[in-house]
Every structure is written in C-alpha cells, then in structure tokens.
Design a protein around this motif. Structure first.
Motif, PDB file in Angstrom:
ATOM      1  N   UNK A 199       5.175   5.450   2.049  1.00  0.00           N
ATOM      2  CA  UNK A 199       5.525   6.748   2.623  1.00  0.00           C
ATOM      3  C   UNK A 199       4.754   7.867   1.922  1.00  0.00           C
ATOM      4  N   UNK A 200       4.692   7.791   0.603  1.00  0.00           N
ATOM      5  CA  UNK A 200       3.973   8.818  -0.155  1.00  0.00           C
ATOM      6  C   UNK A 200       2.481   8.816   0.193  1.00  0.00           C
ATOM      7  N   UNK A 201       1.878   7.649   0.299  1.00  0.00           N
ATOM      8  CA  UNK A 201       0.464   7.564   0.659  1.00  0.00           C
ATOM      9  C   UNK A 201       0.218   8.117   2.057  1.00  0.00           C
ATOM     10  N   UNK A 258      -4.889   3.899   9.802  1.00  0.00           N
ATOM     11  CA  UNK A 258      -5.984   3.530   8.911  1.00  0.00           C
ATOM     12  C   UNK A 258      -5.516   3.566   7.453  1.00  0.00           C
ATOM     13  N   UNK A 259      -4.767   4.602   7.086  1.00  0.00           N
ATOM     14  CA  UNK A 259      -4.267   4.711   5.713  1.00  0.00           C
ATOM     15  C   UNK A 259      -3.322   3.566   5.379  1.00  0.00           C
ATOM     16  N   UNK A 260      -2.555   3.111   6.349  1.00  0.00           N
ATOM     17  CA  UNK A 260      -1.642   1.990   6.110  1.00  0.00           C
ATOM     18  C   UNK A 260      -2.416   0.726   5.778  1.00  0.00           C
ATOM     19  N   UNK A 261      -3.538   0.510   6.450  1.00  0.00           N
ATOM     20  CA  UNK A 261      -4.357  -0.662   6.135  1.00  0.00           C
ATOM     21  C   UNK A 261      -4.903  -0.591   4.723  1.00  0.00           C
ATOM     22  N   UNK A 262      -5.252   0.597   4.251  1.00  0.00           N
ATOM     23  CA  UNK A 262      -5.782   0.708   2.896  1.00  0.00           C
ATOM     24  C   UNK A 262      -4.674   0.588   1.851  1.00  0.00           C
ATOM     25  N   UNK A 291      -5.668  -0.558  -3.869  1.00  0.00           N
ATOM     26  CA  UNK A 291      -4.424   0.208  -3.870  1.00  0.00           C
ATOM     27  C   UNK A 291      -3.304  -0.546  -4.585  1.00  0.00           C
ATOM     28  N   UNK A 292      -3.223  -1.863  -4.376  1.00  0.00           N
ATOM     29  CA  UNK A 292      -2.133  -2.632  -4.957  1.00  0.00           C
ATOM     30  C   UNK A 292      -2.311  -2.870  -6.456  1.00  0.00           C
ATOM     31  N   UNK A 293      -3.534  -3.181  -6.866  1.00  0.00           N
ATOM     32  CA  UNK A 293      -3.753  -3.588  -8.246  1.00  0.00           C
ATOM     33  C   UNK A 293      -4.535  -2.565  -9.063  1.00  0.00           C
ATOM     34  N   UNK A 294      -5.102  -1.546  -8.420  1.00  0.00           N
ATOM     35  CA  UNK A 294      -5.847  -0.525  -9.138  1.00  0.00           C
ATOM     36  C   UNK A 294      -7.249  -0.957  -9.542  1.00  0.00           C
ATOM     37  N   UNK A 295      -7.773  -2.007  -8.913  1.00  0.00           N
ATOM     38  CA  UNK A 295      -9.120  -2.474  -9.241  1.00  0.00           C
ATOM     39  C   UNK A 295     -10.139  -1.687  -8.433  1.00  0.00           C
ATOM     40  N   UNK A 296     -11.022  -1.000  -9.096  1.00  0.00           N
ATOM     41  CA  UNK A 296     -12.101  -0.314  -8.395  1.00  0.00           C
ATOM     42  C   UNK A 296     -13.150  -1.332  -7.990  1.00  0.00           C
ATOM     43  N   UNK A 326       4.325  -4.459   5.909  1.00  0.00           N
ATOM     44  CA  UNK A 326       4.811  -4.012   4.607  1.00  0.00           C
ATOM     45  C   UNK A 326       5.527  -5.137   3.874  1.00  0.00           C
ATOM     46  N   UNK A 327       6.362  -5.881   4.611  1.00  0.00           N
ATOM     47  CA  UNK A 327       7.094  -6.993   3.991  1.00  0.00           C
ATOM     48  C   UNK A 327       6.142  -8.103   3.564  1.00  0.00           C
ATOM     49  N   UNK A 328       5.182  -8.454   4.421  1.00  0.00           N
ATOM     50  CA  UNK A 328       4.256  -9.547   4.119  1.00  0.00           C
ATOM     51  C   UNK A 328       3.355  -9.203   2.938  1.00  0.00           C
ATOM     52  N   UNK A 329       2.983  -7.946   2.812  1.00  0.00           N
ATOM     53  CA  UNK A 329       2.100  -7.520   1.726  1.00  0.00           C
ATOM     54  C   UNK A 329       2.882  -7.115   0.473  1.00  0.00           C
ATOM     55  N   UNK A 330       4.211  -7.210   0.528  1.00  0.00           N
ATOM     56  CA  UNK A 330       5.087  -6.848  -0.600  1.00  0.00           C
ATOM     57  C   UNK A 330       4.840  -5.406  -1.041  1.00  0.00           C
ATOM     58  N   UNK A 331       4.780  -4.511  -0.060  1.00  0.00           N
ATOM     59  CA  UNK A 331       4.564  -3.096  -0.352  1.00  0.00           C
ATOM     60  C   UNK A 331       5.897  -2.371  -0.415  1.00  0.00           C
TER      61      UNK A 331
END
Length: 119
Positions: free
Chosen positions: A41-43, A75-79, A85-90, A30-35
């Motif tokens: 938690x919500x996801x 698995x959800x944490x990886x996504x 997820x981070x930038x909203x790019x489909x 989480x820290x490395x990915x700046x999440x």
C-alpha cells in the motif's frame, strides 16, 4: 499542466480508492509473493502521487487520469514483487526466489559491508 501542491494532494485523496482496487484485484499475487499488504500500500501510494504529478492532460493519446493511475499502479505492483524490492539487492534479477546470501560473500565483495548494513 503544472499542479500546485494543494491541487495534487486533492487529486491524490480523490484517487486513493484506486490503490485498494489494485490490491484487491491482485490479492493472490500478494499472497503468493509473501508481500505485506501495508508495504505494498505504501509503495502504491508513492506511485499514485508520482502518477498524479506526471500525468499530462495535453497528451494526444487520450488516456484519462484514472486510466493513467491504474496503469502506473499495476506496473508498480509488479515491481513490489521484484527481488530488488523484496531483498534490497541492487542489480538483482527480477525473479529471485528464496534469496540467501552468506555473510562471507558480503565480506569478500565489500570491505565496508558492516557499515552499509548498519546505515
């Protein structure tokens, strides 16, 4: 096995601790990915609800509900750290560090980009 909504909610409340456990185990990610922890938690809470709904106790593989929940949350944490997820790019590749898109690229690719951003 089909659960009623109160049964599902009861199971979700019983297994909420799994979210904190997965976040604690993967805190460095989480820290490395700046999440943001609250966003993650919500996801993961949404994925927990889905895991409880999708769990099939009649499955012959022998996976327990707890095991299925942990597998789903990991698995959800990886996504959560994916570019989509981070930038909203489909359709973005899974790993897209420091993504920056100029406004001119939006204008060229979609004439209605201003309305899509406002929505």
């Amino acid at each position: 096995m089909t659960l009623t909504i109160p049964q599902r909610n009861s199971l979700v409340q019983e297994y909420l601790w799994c979210i904190d456990s997965v976040i604690k185990q993967n805190y460095s990610l989480l820290k490395a990915a700046h999440l943001d922890r609250d966003d993650v938690y919500q996801s993961l809470a949404m994925r927990l609800i889905r895991a409880v709904e999708l769990y099939d106790s009649d499955n012959k593989a022998g996976k327990t509900l707890k095991g299925y929940i942990f597998m789903s949350l990991r698995f959800a944490l990886r996504t959560c750290s994916s570019a989509q997820a981070q930038y909203g790019f489909r359709g973005a590749p899974h790993y897209l560090p420091n993504a920056v898109v100029p406004m001119s690229a939006l204008d060229e690719s979609d004439p209605y980009w201003e309305m899509r951003i406002a929505a």
